[in-house]
Design a protein around this motif. Structure first.
Motif, PDB file in Angstrom:
ATOM      1  N   UNK A  46      34.414  19.578 -15.389  1.00  0.00           N
ATOM      2  CA  UNK A  46      33.106  19.926 -15.189  1.00  0.00           C
ATOM      3  C   UNK A  46      32.859  21.050 -15.953  1.00  0.00           C
ATOM      4  N   UNK A  47      33.608  22.000 -16.049  1.00  0.00           N
ATOM      5  CA  UNK A  47      33.229  23.545 -16.601  1.00  0.00           C
ATOM      6  C   UNK A  47      33.101  22.924 -18.023  1.00  0.00           C
ATOM      7  N   UNK A  48      33.964  22.238 -18.533  1.00  0.00           N
ATOM      8  CA  UNK A  48      33.907  22.017 -20.272  1.00  0.00           C
ATOM      9  C   UNK A  48      32.565  21.534 -20.635  1.00  0.00           C
ATOM     10  N   UNK A  49      31.854  20.958 -19.798  1.00  0.00           N
ATOM     11  CA  UNK A  49      30.652  20.476 -20.056  1.00  0.00           C
ATOM     12  C   UNK A  49      29.571  21.554 -19.857  1.00  0.00           C
ATOM     13  N   UNK A  50      29.614  22.662 -19.198  1.00  0.00           N
ATOM     14  CA  UNK A  50      28.886  23.698 -18.843  1.00  0.00           C
ATOM     15  C   UNK A  50      28.611  24.574 -20.149  1.00  0.00           C
ATOM     16  N   UNK A  51      27.672  25.303 -20.073  1.00  0.00           N
ATOM     17  CA  UNK A  51      27.270  26.271 -21.322  1.00  0.00           C
ATOM     18  C   UNK A  51      28.058  27.512 -21.585  1.00  0.00           C
ATOM     19  N   UNK A  52      28.652  27.879 -20.230  1.00  0.00           N
ATOM     20  CA  UNK A  52      29.636  29.075 -20.338  1.00  0.00           C
ATOM     21  C   UNK A  52      31.173  28.755 -20.407  1.00  0.00           C
ATOM     22  N   UNK A  53      31.984  29.767 -21.034  1.00  0.00           N
ATOM     23  CA  UNK A  53      33.418  29.455 -21.040  1.00  0.00           C
ATOM     24  C   UNK A  53      33.903  29.960 -19.451  1.00  0.00           C
ATOM     25  N   UNK A  54      34.059  29.033 -18.663  1.00  0.00           N
ATOM     26  CA  UNK A  54      34.506  29.524 -17.273  1.00  0.00           C
ATOM     27  C   UNK A  54      35.645  30.330 -17.068  1.00  0.00           C
ATOM     28  N   UNK A  55      36.848  29.878 -17.858  1.00  0.00           N
ATOM     29  CA  UNK A  55      38.034  30.716 -17.607  1.00  0.00           C
ATOM     30  C   UNK A  55      37.735  32.215 -18.307  1.00  0.00           C
ATOM     31  N   UNK A  56      37.326  32.048 -19.535  1.00  0.00           N
ATOM     32  CA  UNK A  56      37.078  33.331 -20.089  1.00  0.00           C
ATOM     33  C   UNK A  56      36.419  34.408 -19.315  1.00  0.00           C
ATOM     34  N   UNK A  57      35.264  33.732 -18.596  1.00  0.00           N
ATOM     35  CA  UNK A  57      34.289  34.604 -17.823  1.00  0.00           C
ATOM     36  C   UNK A  57      35.017  35.040 -16.617  1.00  0.00           C
ATOM     37  N   UNK A  58      35.566  34.121 -15.976  1.00  0.00           N
ATOM     38  CA  UNK A  58      36.525  34.409 -14.776  1.00  0.00           C
ATOM     39  C   UNK A  58      37.421  35.586 -15.048  1.00  0.00           C
ATOM     40  N   UNK A  59      38.283  35.221 -15.951  1.00  0.00           N
ATOM     41  CA  UNK A  59      39.133  36.269 -16.275  1.00  0.00           C
ATOM     42  C   UNK A  59      38.697  37.651 -16.538  1.00  0.00           C
ATOM     43  N   UNK A  60      37.705  37.745 -17.446  1.00  0.00           N
ATOM     44  CA  UNK A  60      37.179  39.117 -17.569  1.00  0.00           C
ATOM     45  C   UNK A  60      36.683  39.698 -16.459  1.00  0.00           C
ATOM     46  N   UNK A  61      35.965  39.004 -15.622  1.00  0.00           N
ATOM     47  CA  UNK A  61      35.399  39.672 -14.303  1.00  0.00           C
ATOM     48  C   UNK A  61      36.594  39.904 -13.276  1.00  0.00           C
ATOM     49  N   UNK A  62      37.762  39.228 -13.397  1.00  0.00           N
ATOM     50  CA  UNK A  62      38.770  39.647 -12.415  1.00  0.00           C
ATOM     51  C   UNK A  62      39.643  40.817 -12.836  1.00  0.00           C
ATOM     52  N   UNK A  63      39.795  40.903 -14.056  1.00  0.00           N
ATOM     53  CA  UNK A  63      40.692  41.798 -14.788  1.00  0.00           C
ATOM     54  C   UNK A  63      40.308  43.242 -14.390  1.00  0.00           C
ATOM     55  N   UNK A  64      40.360  43.710 -13.207  1.00  0.00           N
ATOM     56  CA  UNK A  64      39.809  44.898 -12.716  1.00  0.00           C
ATOM     57  C   UNK A  64      40.274  45.947 -13.578  1.00  0.00           C
ATOM     58  N   UNK A  65      41.496  45.837 -14.059  1.00  0.00           N
ATOM     59  CA  UNK A  65      42.031  47.222 -15.192  1.00  0.00           C
ATOM     60  C   UNK A  65      41.653  47.086 -16.683  1.00  0.00           C
ATOM     61  N   UNK A  66      41.043  45.994 -16.755  1.00  0.00           N
ATOM     62  CA  UNK A  66      40.649  45.824 -18.210  1.00  0.00           C
ATOM     63  C   UNK A  66      41.896  45.891 -19.235  1.00  0.00           C
ATOM     64  N   UNK A  67      43.182  45.247 -18.521  1.00  0.00           N
ATOM     65  CA  UNK A  67      44.280  45.263 -19.180  1.00  0.00           C
ATOM     66  C   UNK A  67      44.746  43.794 -19.907  1.00  0.00           C
ATOM     67  N   UNK A  68      43.482  43.046 -19.902  1.00  0.00           N
ATOM     68  CA  UNK A  68      44.333  41.723 -20.328  1.00  0.00           C
ATOM     69  C   UNK A  68      45.171  41.000 -19.670  1.00  0.00           C
TER      70      UNK A  68
END
Length: 102
Positions: A46-68
């Motif tokens: 379902x995410x692949x059909x959405x306009x946003x890249x769910x995993x990239x967005x989720x990862x970026x928001x959860x990466x608290x220390x911004x260390x990838x």
């Protein structure tokens, strides 16, 4: 002795994290993509059909220390968002709504 279902779920979550994490106890973006694609295939379809890249967005928001990389606590927060999405789906929301990421 039998393991109660909820306790087994918790043990499985810990084991899943360790399966995909590196020696430093974190998961990088490719590791998270593999984990999600292998364990949440229907959800991600379902995410692949959405306009946003769910995993990239989720990862970026959860990466608290911004260390990838995300540590276990950040991973659990991501799983919480996925669980919120599943709950909303049960009540008629579209797949891959976004949990508490917004």
């Amino acid at each position: 002795m039998s393991i109660p279902p909820c306790e087994k779920v918790m043990l499985d979550i810990v084991a899943m994290f360790h399966q995909y994490s590196g020696d430093d106890g974190t998961i990088d973006v490719p590791g998270l993509v593999n984990l999600m694609r292998e364990n949440f295939l229907n959800f991600l379809s379902g995410c692949e059909k959405s306009d946003t890249d769910y995993l990239s967005t989720a990862f970026e928001k959860k990466d608290e220390y911004k260390d990838k990389k995300i540590n276990y606590s950040e991973f659990l927060s991501l799983l919480g968002d996925v669980a919120i999405d599943y709950h909303k789906i049960m009540h008629g929301a579209v797949l891959c709504f976004g949990g508490s990421q917004s």
